[in-house]
Design an enzyme around this catalytic site. Sequence first.
Site, PDB file in Angstrom:
ATOM      1  N   HIS A   8      -7.227  -3.277   5.170  1.00  0.00           N
ATOM      2  CA  HIS A   8      -6.654  -1.926   5.028  1.00  0.00           C
ATOM      3  C   HIS A   8      -7.492  -1.124   4.040  1.00  0.00           C
ATOM      4  O   HIS A   8      -7.876   0.015   4.301  1.00  0.00           O
ATOM      5  CB  HIS A   8      -5.197  -2.008   4.546  1.00  0.00           C
ATOM      6  CG  HIS A   8      -4.666  -0.711   4.030  1.00  0.00           C
ATOM      7  ND1 HIS A   8      -4.984  -0.223   2.773  1.00  0.00           N
ATOM      8  CD2 HIS A   8      -3.872   0.233   4.591  1.00  0.00           C
ATOM      9  CE1 HIS A   8      -4.411   0.949   2.582  1.00  0.00           C
ATOM     10  NE2 HIS A   8      -3.727   1.243   3.681  1.00  0.00           N
ATOM     11  N   ASN A   9      -7.784  -1.727   2.905  1.00  0.00           N
ATOM     12  CA  ASN A   9      -8.536  -0.989   1.886  1.00  0.00           C
ATOM     13  C   ASN A   9      -9.968  -0.703   2.327  1.00  0.00           C
ATOM     14  O   ASN A   9     -10.506   0.365   2.040  1.00  0.00           O
ATOM     15  CB  ASN A   9      -8.543  -1.771   0.567  1.00  0.00           C
ATOM     16  CG  ASN A   9      -7.259  -1.550  -0.206  1.00  0.00           C
ATOM     17  OD1 ASN A   9      -6.210  -1.334   0.385  1.00  0.00           O
ATOM     18  ND2 ASN A   9      -7.327  -1.611  -1.520  1.00  0.00           N
ATOM     19  N   GLU A  27      -9.772   2.090   4.503  1.00  0.00           N
ATOM     20  CA  GLU A  27      -9.528   3.254   3.633  1.00  0.00           C
ATOM     21  C   GLU A  27     -10.869   3.775   3.078  1.00  0.00           C
ATOM     22  O   GLU A  27     -11.134   4.985   3.100  1.00  0.00           O
ATOM     23  CB  GLU A  27      -8.591   2.813   2.504  1.00  0.00           C
ATOM     24  CG  GLU A  27      -8.365   3.797   1.383  1.00  0.00           C
ATOM     25  CD  GLU A  27      -7.527   3.147   0.245  1.00  0.00           C
ATOM     26  OE1 GLU A  27      -6.443   2.608   0.529  1.00  0.00           O
ATOM     27  OE2 GLU A  27      -7.983   3.176  -0.918  1.00  0.00           O
ATOM     28  N   SER A  30       0.826  -1.214   0.000  1.00  0.00           N
ATOM     29  CA  SER A  30       0.000   0.000   0.000  1.00  0.00           C
ATOM     30  C   SER A  30       0.854   1.255   0.000  1.00  0.00           C
ATOM     31  O   SER A  30       1.947   1.270   0.552  1.00  0.00           O
ATOM     32  CB  SER A  30      -0.901   0.029   1.235  1.00  0.00           C
ATOM     33  OG  SER A  30      -1.578   1.269   1.277  1.00  0.00           O
ATOM     34  N   LYS A  74      -4.411  -6.695   3.745  1.00  0.00           N
ATOM     35  CA  LYS A  74      -4.436  -5.584   2.780  1.00  0.00           C
ATOM     36  C   LYS A  74      -5.887  -5.238   2.408  1.00  0.00           C
ATOM     37  O   LYS A  74      -6.243  -4.070   2.265  1.00  0.00           O
ATOM     38  CB  LYS A  74      -3.634  -5.950   1.515  1.00  0.00           C
ATOM     39  CG  LYS A  74      -3.713  -4.898   0.397  1.00  0.00           C
ATOM     40  CD  LYS A  74      -3.158  -3.550   0.848  1.00  0.00           C
ATOM     41  CE  LYS A  74      -2.931  -2.522  -0.215  1.00  0.00           C
ATOM     42  NZ  LYS A  74      -3.988  -2.055  -1.047  1.00  0.00           N
TER      43      LYS A  74
END
Length: 489
Positions: free
Chosen positions: A199-200, A203, A139, A196
């Site tokens: 994480h997104n 986000e 990222s 990940k």
Amino acid sequence: MAQHDIGLIGLAVMGQNLVLNMANNGYSVGVYNRTQATTDDFVGGLKDRPEDVVHEGTADRVVGYDSVEGLLKDLKSPRRVMIMVKAGGPVDAVIDQLKPLLDPGDIIIDGGNSDYADTNRRYKELKEAGLRFLGTGVSGGEEGALKGPSIMPGGDPEAWPFVKDILQKISAKVGENNDIPCCDWVGEAGAGHYVKMVHNGIEYGDMQLICEAYYILKHALGLSNDELYHVFKDWNESELESYLIEITRDIFTVKDPETGNDLVDQVLDTAKQKGTGKWMSQHALDLGVPTTLITEAVYARCLSAQKDARVRASKVLSGPDGQYQGDKKQFIEDVRQALYASKLVSYAQGYVQLDAAAEEFGWELNNGSIALLWRGGCIIRSRFLQDIKAAFDKEPNLENLLLDDFFKKAIDEAQPSWRRVVAAAVELGLPVPGFAAALSYYDGYRRDRLPANLLQSQRDYFGAHTYERIDKPRGETFHTDWIRERNLS
Ligand code: 6PG
């Protein structure tokens, strides 16, 4: 003759920048791209790039190849090959190409935004073939890839010692001495890509909350872009300090060269998405965990994408569209607090999902270490992640971040503002799905009794689905003939 430390396949911008990052850090990298011209342009153009992008000696450490066979022949053993191609079919295609050419023990690293389920599958298939596979979340966008991304490696633990140095060296660093890498082992199989994905999803949540704050300040208070710039500038010096608040601040200063207007006002209000937020929500439903805020963020993008339908509806449907009449300064502070509290709920939900996924797949995830991976380099990097890390350091098995003393106090302080903002937005007819979902989750989570007693009664009434009782052991089920027992007057 074997010479390169690592090979990289896929020279789109992220791939190119990772190669430069590795070579700038002293590693020798062999590169291959399906379209040969891209390789030639990239390698041939290195000498013309500025020195802060291509350091001294870097150009000599990057060698282009016109075939995968040629590239593999020149890699040190065990061979380390990083794939930076589009998620999905293209990753499988490259793996199929590599598989017969690699030797047992060689390592394939998928650094794209792959679906963790694909990574679980590929890990298993490659293990059966004697190859070691790493599904690695990266990222930080183009700039991060070049200067130091956050890296979330998972997959075959046996491969980790062979890639640890390179990946940690090229990753972002945090800490007082700027020496703690935002890259550490996450877990087996698809764990890296799962982290990940989360994480997104976070986000998506962060971005949606910021957008709601913007919308309220713009419509309820009528703030100009210049005023918004100052608000976000102040916020970036508070608990909200983060990359996303910082870029939002800066966005308000950019002019459109064509019209002279502020560019943000010229941008069409339809959000696109590549899918990682949706994947997270889909898996939250499979796991049965309420990741409500991130799911609302996905839905908000979907509603924004229905631009034509919204324009038609706006001519038919009515509702309030008023201005906030109270104290402007206080309201701006209220919105800041609402954003902070909602963000906290979003991370709390994200970690609950991580825990549930870890249990489902048998991964041993370290939540504090994951917070540290996100502390620098990535899109959700923020001051706040240090507090999350501290909460998990204090209590590694923390059931929910909201129960940590620090965050409990933060929510207690923010709560009056948070409620005022959601109430005002509802009154004024402004959509705040993120703020409201976060608050509803909070209010639901803190109640020991919810209306599901009535829901279970309804299910048992029409479908004999049975219910448990408050005065009997859990697991014992009961059924009532509600029609016979009802007592209508
Ligand atoms: C990152 C970003 C990166 C990318 C997203 C955008 O961590 O560097 O998350 O992965 O910007 O894929 O996703 P959407 O297109 O779904 O917004």
